[in-house]
Design a protein around this motif. Structure first.
Motif, mmCIF file in Angstrom:
data_model
loop_
_atom_site.group_PDB
_atom_site.id
_atom_site.type_symbol
_atom_site.label_atom_id
_atom_site.label_comp_id
_atom_site.label_asym_id
_atom_site.label_seq_id
_atom_site.Cartn_x
_atom_site.Cartn_y
_atom_site.Cartn_z
ATOM 1 N N SER A 1 0.813 -1.215 0.000
ATOM 2 C CA SER A 1 0.000 0.000 0.000
ATOM 3 C C SER A 1 0.848 1.267 0.000
ATOM 4 N N ASP A 2 2.168 1.134 0.155
ATOM 5 C CA ASP A 2 3.071 2.283 0.102
ATOM 6 C C ASP A 2 3.647 2.495 -1.294
ATOM 7 N N SER A 3 3.098 1.794 -2.282
ATOM 8 C CA SER A 3 3.610 1.879 -3.647
ATOM 9 C C SER A 3 3.340 3.257 -4.249
ATOM 10 N N ALA A 4 4.242 3.698 -5.118
ATOM 11 C CA ALA A 4 4.052 4.969 -5.822
ATOM 12 C C ALA A 4 3.102 4.809 -7.005
ATOM 13 N N GLU A 5 2.886 3.557 -7.458
ATOM 14 C CA GLU A 5 1.938 3.300 -8.535
ATOM 15 C C GLU A 5 0.516 3.286 -7.986
ATOM 16 N N ILE B 1 -5.620 -4.007 -3.201
ATOM 17 C CA ILE B 1 -6.537 -3.859 -2.072
ATOM 18 C C ILE B 1 -7.835 -4.583 -2.423
ATOM 19 N N ALA B 2 -8.208 -5.555 -1.606
ATOM 20 C CA ALA B 2 -9.509 -6.224 -1.734
ATOM 21 C C ALA B 2 -10.216 -6.077 -0.403
ATOM 22 N N MET B 3 -11.468 -5.691 -0.434
ATOM 23 C CA MET B 3 -12.191 -5.425 0.816
ATOM 24 C C MET B 3 -13.474 -6.232 0.878
ATOM 25 N N ASP B 4 -13.914 -6.524 2.102
ATOM 26 C CA ASP B 4 -15.294 -6.955 2.314
ATOM 27 C C ASP B 4 -16.130 -5.685 2.386
ATOM 28 N N LEU B 5 -16.954 -5.457 1.380
ATOM 29 C CA LEU B 5 -17.776 -4.255 1.381
ATOM 30 C C LEU B 5 -18.644 -4.187 2.631
ATOM 31 N N LEU C 1 -12.522 5.034 2.452
ATOM 32 C CA LEU C 1 -11.561 4.009 2.878
ATOM 33 C C LEU C 1 -10.196 4.264 2.262
ATOM 34 N N ILE C 2 -10.161 4.568 0.976
ATOM 35 C CA ILE C 2 -8.892 4.835 0.298
ATOM 36 C C ILE C 2 -8.195 6.035 0.933
ATOM 37 N N LEU D 1 -2.826 6.242 1.057
ATOM 38 C CA LEU D 1 -1.984 5.694 0.004
ATOM 39 C C LEU D 1 -1.030 6.754 -0.536
ATOM 40 N N LYS D 2 0.138 6.319 -0.952
ATOM 41 C CA LYS D 2 1.121 7.260 -1.499
ATOM 42 C C LYS D 2 0.609 7.866 -2.804
ATOM 43 N N ASN D 3 -0.058 7.045 -3.607
ATOM 44 C CA ASN D 3 -0.675 7.539 -4.839
ATOM 45 C C ASN D 3 -2.180 7.619 -4.610
#
Length: 312
Positions: A63-67, A97-101, A127-128, A133-135
């Protein structure tokens, strides 16, 4: 006090009840253990975030990705775990990222809350943001109800949307009625199955190439689905709107994928989604409602090519 004799018939009934309960418990344990292994192979870690009075369970990596992160949104009565096999086949370095809605899986359900696609899209956006997130932009991929939520996200939060992928997506009109919609018109909704036999009939409609699952595990899945019917009925009533007139407002790069054997949402709906300018559409032969479960590696490869701008 006089004790009544315990008849052989009563004893047999008790033993069968205990055996059935034990089998259901074993099936549930086997299912969760198998899903935990798939989660591990996909490199996903479990966490939870509080959003709009709901505790949302999230499975993520990098989750720390720049993409842009790939955000996977499941369908009605489904859960984040249904994405694990596809996630394993995505590039290992990509943020996923996969979530239980909210209302599904291990996330909270509030019996008076709204669960329409627009409200759920706003929760995904929140949530995002909460995940810092970095991006700030994401690559959305949604199946069925999750496709409608993803499209609403692209409309309502374009600044957070990098791309949009729709797998057998709900949310638009159906030029040809699916088997399920014909049944609903006749007063029968497979999502509301309350017996094991009825549930198995509906389950057979959901996929044309379903992965193998032992029967005692399917029985446990059925028991959980049947127990959730009141919840699902409450949410299903909020899912009826269509977005046909709004599709021209979606400006993000869009991929539409469908299985031509889908009995829940007819493949003719893919043509309606193509009103999104510049969208690309691919139809799988011999695949049903959930390409990410029926052909996870092939769907991951197609999705990866789309993100890389390599599709013709």
């Amino acid at each position: 006090m006089t004790l009544k004799p315990f008849s052989a018939k009563a004893l047999l009934f008790s033993l069968l009840t205990l055996a059935s309960s034990a089998q259901a418990s074993l099936g549930g344990w086997v299912q969760e253990t198998a899903l935990g292994f798939e989660q591990y192979k996909a490199g996903l870690e479990r966490s939870s975030y509080r959003v709009d009075d709901h505790d949302i369970v999230v499975f993520s990596r990098h989750s720390d990705s720049a993409e842009p992160c790939i955000v996977m949104i499941h369908g009605f009565t489904a859960r984040a775990a249904h994405w694990f096999r596809m996630a394993k086949n995505l590039p290992a370095e990509r943020c996923v990222i996969a979530m239980d809605l909210p209302g599904f899986g291990q996330s909270s359900f509030l019996p008076s809350a709204a669960y329409d696609p627009a409200t759920q899209a706003d929760r995904v956006s929140a949530l995002i943001t909460a995940m810092a997130l970095k991006n700030p932009q994401v690559d959305l991929i949604g199946n069925s109800m999750g496709g409608a939520i993803s499209a609403q996200f692209a409309l309502r939060h374009p600044e957070q949307t990098h791309s949009l992928t729709l797998l057998n997506a709900a949310g638009v009109s159906s030029p040809t009625l699916s088997t399920l919609r014909q049944q609903i018109a006749e007063g029968k909704n497979g999502f509301y199955a309350t017996t094991l036999d009825d549930w198995k009939v509906f389950y057979a409609m959901t996929m044309n190439e379903a992965p193998y699952v032992p029967s005692f595990v399917l029985d446990a899945v059925a028991a959980d689905a049947i127990a959730r019917v009141p919840r699902h009925a409450y949410i299903f009533k909020q899912l009826g709107g269509v977005m046909d007139d709004s599709l021209s407002q979606i400006r993000t790069p869009t991929l539409i994928v469908w299985g031509d054997e889908d009995q829940l949402l007819h493949v003719s709906m893919a043509g309606v989604w193509q009103r999104i300018a510049g969208s690309k559409a691919y139809v799988y032969a011999g695949v049903g409602h959930m390409p990410h479960l029926e052909r996870p590696a092939q769907t991951a490869a197609l999705f990866t090519r789309f993100l890389a701008g390599e599709l013709p």
